[in-house]
Design an enzyme around this catalytic site. Structure first.
Site, PDB file in Angstrom:
ATOM      1  N   ASP A  37       0.864  -1.179   0.000  1.00  0.00           N
ATOM      2  CA  ASP A  37       0.000   0.000   0.000  1.00  0.00           C
ATOM      3  C   ASP A  37       0.907   1.237   0.000  1.00  0.00           C
ATOM      4  O   ASP A  37       2.136   1.147   0.080  1.00  0.00           O
ATOM      5  CB  ASP A  37      -0.939  -0.034   1.227  1.00  0.00           C
ATOM      6  CG  ASP A  37      -2.191   0.803   1.005  1.00  0.00           C
ATOM      7  OD1 ASP A  37      -3.232   0.502   1.600  1.00  0.00           O
ATOM      8  OD2 ASP A  37      -2.132   1.756   0.193  1.00  0.00           O
ATOM      9  N   GLU A  83     -10.877   6.625   4.355  1.00  0.00           N
ATOM     10  CA  GLU A  83      -9.869   6.018   5.225  1.00  0.00           C
ATOM     11  C   GLU A  83      -9.983   6.497   6.671  1.00  0.00           C
ATOM     12  O   GLU A  83     -11.090   6.676   7.173  1.00  0.00           O
ATOM     13  CB  GLU A  83      -8.481   6.248   4.627  1.00  0.00           C
ATOM     14  CG  GLU A  83      -8.352   5.663   3.219  1.00  0.00           C
ATOM     15  CD  GLU A  83      -6.934   5.622   2.715  1.00  0.00           C
ATOM     16  OE1 GLU A  83      -6.678   6.087   1.604  1.00  0.00           O
ATOM     17  OE2 GLU A  83      -6.068   5.109   3.435  1.00  0.00           O
TER      18      GLU A  83
HETATM   19  C1  GLC Z   1      -4.448   4.293   0.055  1.00  0.00           C
HETATM   20  C2  GLC Z   1      -5.339   3.116   0.339  1.00  0.00           C
HETATM   21  C3  GLC Z   1      -5.420   2.126  -0.781  1.00  0.00           C
HETATM   22  C4  GLC Z   1      -5.190   2.809  -2.107  1.00  0.00           C
HETATM   23  C5  GLC Z   1      -3.783   3.372  -2.111  1.00  0.00           C
HETATM   24  C6  GLC Z   1      -3.486   4.153  -3.402  1.00  0.00           C
HETATM   25  O1  GLC Z   1      -3.818   4.717   1.219  1.00  0.00           O
HETATM   26  O2  GLC Z   1      -5.123   2.390   1.540  1.00  0.00           O
HETATM   27  O3  GLC Z   1      -6.719   1.514  -0.717  1.00  0.00           O
HETATM   28  O4  GLC Z   1      -5.342   1.882  -3.171  1.00  0.00           O
HETATM   29  O5  GLC Z   1      -3.526   4.207  -1.005  1.00  0.00           O
HETATM   30  O6  GLC Z   1      -4.291   5.293  -3.473  1.00  0.00           O
END
Ligand code: GLC
Length: 623
Positions: free
Chosen positions: A317, A512
């Site tokens: 991530d 988030e």
């Molecule tokens: C974010 C998320 C993830 C996402 C990634 C790219 O923090 O946790 O779901 O795909 O970053 O944006």
């Protein structure tokens, strides 16, 4: 010196009866020949560039030509704001992403296609001309792009219990994405949301593994029957594993459960995603019993790749590797730990040069074995070959007219209608045409509010953020000429002459951890005042709740004549009106248990607690 891959490649080519006349020389040395779209300038069509050669043989051939720098670059994913097209070529960058809302100017489908092509041409300027992949979070439509169709968020799709619909949504999303060139979707989130206080509850299809597992049909829609077909993008099952089970619903927190429960609740959707051939899996920020998932070799290598047989690639991530030690900086130790854990590509948006240098050092000193580097590259390159990126590296702009088109919006409208859950009705619904209807609430006439997070920007925002139809506009259209529809955001001006009032209220957009609500899930004062103003008039009130999760409304429910959980419907508000007027019968069923009281969280089917509305609950008209 022929690498092992060179020998394997020659053998494979000979076994295929292909002329292995090519000197599979040291990296980046290619026989001369005619250039072509996917052929290095001045080089003949070599196996890895020949679509007639089987995928594995093409990957072997390419690996045999790659330098360490080529391989390290392929494992690197940088964010668009921190890399240039020239650097994409110079450092052989394997992938570039748009973080939530990170868009070109102008933010138009053409603007996206121009940006994609510029980065791709940069990547193709490297000697081996390996195309990059471009990743985005298209989590409810191609939601970064202004004008794209915005579908209901996953919690609403879970309420539809309609996997075929979800597959069609995946196909429509892929169509709109590929028109802009983008070829990789960080979706679906197959998380199992166990505590509604979690800010990502709305990204979950439901609280039991069966729902996210059923909705992995999104992968079929996104990738198409076979990767590389028309409008096919790489899908991503995320976030591996247990992100929806953290203590108190804290985003990126710790999931403190037994392996038995982890396997029973959180693993099944990934098993189904792997069975469906998902191309990538993204690792969760969260921990399992105190161990960061980004450092969990057992679950990533032994379970996901070994036991489940996942042959795609694992991506970290966003800055997830740099957070393994709990501090934001990226260290060599974290890089080695993550790669040896089984992560194949690292989403390292800004510090990608540091990442490449660290990994090079770790390979040279033997901390990270070359076999691990080659395995990661094989996984990544296999998907690029299967996607057809070597043959069609640039945006296919013929699809630009599909972005936000009538067919996709009609599909979204149907999804909205199917996702509405009728929780209470004392007869005020369906609304009758020909009378007077009063509409109120801050979420009634606001595309941003009804779309929620991950809409044009990462967090989403109230306002006219993208073209669409608000719920109020949908009500006006459905009511027709014979009705009188009045609107006041605060409910001011209502009187007894109205036959019904509709209060459209709920949550402001978030994404988030910004959406974590450890202190409770109550409606805020503004919404409560609006509803009270309507109730004081004596007119029957139907409440439409636009939220990413169940809210704590038990103490107010007695005074409401009807309640519809609308979730986060996206741009096609007519779908809500279709249900309010009975043009579509309410058929949605709760994908999560609705608590009697916020203090009941976490509350889930089968836990023995007494909810306000149980998992699976939903009414319809006339029965
Ligand atoms: C974010 C998320 C993830 C996402 C990634 C790219 O923090 O946790 O779901 O795909 O970053 O944006």
């Amino acid at each position: 010196m022929h690498s092992l891959f060179a020998k394997a490649a020659r053998f494979r080519l000979l076994a295929l009866g292909l002329p292995a006349l090519l000197v599979l020389g040291p990296p980046a040395v290619l026989a001369l020949g005619t250039g072509g779209a996917g052929t290095p300038a001045g080089a003949s069509a070599v196996p890895y560039l020949d679509p007639a050669v089987p995928v594995a043989a093409r990957v072997d051939d390419l690996l045999s030509r790659m330098s360490l720098d080529d391989k390290l670059g392929q494992m690197t994913q940088a964010e668009r704001r921190y890399v240039t097209p020239a650097e994409a070529g110079k450092y052989r960058i394997g992938s570039i992403l748009s973080a939530g809302g990170s868009a070109p100017k102008p933010n138009t489908p053409e603007g996206w296609a121009d940006m994609y092509d510029a980065f791709q041409k940069g990547a193709l300027s490297a000697p081996l001309r390996i195309p990059m992949m471009y990743g985005v979070d298209a989590v409810h439509g191609d939601n970064n792009v202004v004008g794209a169709t915005i579908f209901p968020h996953n919690i609403g799709l879970g309420a539809t219990r309609d996997p075929a619909l979800v597959r069609d949504i995946g196909a429509a999303t892929a169509e709109e994405m590929t028109a802009t060139g983008v070829d990789w979707d960080f979706a679906p989130c197959v998380c199992v949301a166990r505590d509604d206080r979690w800010g990502r509850t709305y990204e979950s299809f439901g609280e039991v593994p069966e729902l996210p597992s059923a909705m992995t049909t999104l992968i079929d829609g996104l990738q198409g029957g076979k990767l590389g077909g028309p409008s096919s993008v790489l899908a991503t099952a995320k976030h591996f594993v247990g992100d929806g089970g953290t203590e108190d619903g804290r985003d990126r927190g710790d999931t403190e459960i037994s392996e038995k429960d982890l396997r029973a609740v959180h693993l099944p959707p990934f098993q189904e995603a792997v069975r469906r051939g998902v191309g990538s899996v993204m690792v969760s920020y969260s921990s399992w019993n105190g161990v960061k998932m980004h450092a969990n070799r057992y679950l990533i290598t032994d379970v996901l790749k070994g036991e489940l047989g996942f042959t795609g690639f694992v991506v970290s991530d966003y800055e997830g590797v740099g957070r393994i030690d709990g501090k934001p900086d990226l260290t060599k130790e974290e890089v080695a730990k993550a790669i040896n854990t089984g992560i194949d590509m690292v989403m390292v948006p800004e510090k990608w040069k540091e990442f490449i240098a660290d990994l090079r050092a770790e390979v040279k000193d033997g901390t990270v074995p070359m076999a691990r580097i080659d395995d990661a590259n094989r996984r990544i390159l296999t998907k690029k070959v299967q996607l057809g990126l070597f043959e069609r590296p640039l945006a296919d702009r013929s699809g630009l007219r599909t972005v936000g088109n009538a067919a996709h919006r009609a599909l979204a409208r149907r999804a909205v209608a199917e996702s509405q859950v009728l929780l209470k009705n004392e007869g005020v619904l369906p609304l009758r045409r020909g009378g007077k209807i009063f509409v109120a609430g801050r979420s009634a006439d606001d595309i941003g509010m009804q779309s929620g997070g991950w809409t044009v920007t990462w967090q989403g925002s109230p306002g006219k953020t993208t073209p669409g139809t608000t719920i109020l506009e949908g009500i006006r259209q459905a009511a027709g000429e014979t009705s009188k529809v009045a609107y006041d955001r605060d409910g001011k001006g209502i009187d007894k002459s109205y036959g019904a009032a509709v209060a459209v209220v709920g949550e402001k957009p978030y994404a988030e951890y910004h959406g974590d609500r450890p202190d409770g899930l109550a409606l805020d004062d503004e919404d409560l005042k609006t509803i009270d103003r309507l109730r004081a008039s004596g007119v029957p009130v139907a409440v439409v709740l636009v939220s990413g999760r169940p809210l704590d409304i038990a103490s107010q429910l007695g005074g409401w004549n009807a309640l519809v959980a609308s979730w986060l419907p996206g741009t096609e508000g007519e779908g809500v009106a279709d249900v309010l007027f009975g043009d579509a019968r309410p058929a949605g069923r709760l994908p999560v248990t609705w608590p009697r009281d916020g203090d009941q969280e976490p509350i889930n089917a089968g836990d023995g607690k007494k909810p306000l509305f149980p998992f699976g609950y939903g009414l319809t008209y006339g029965g």
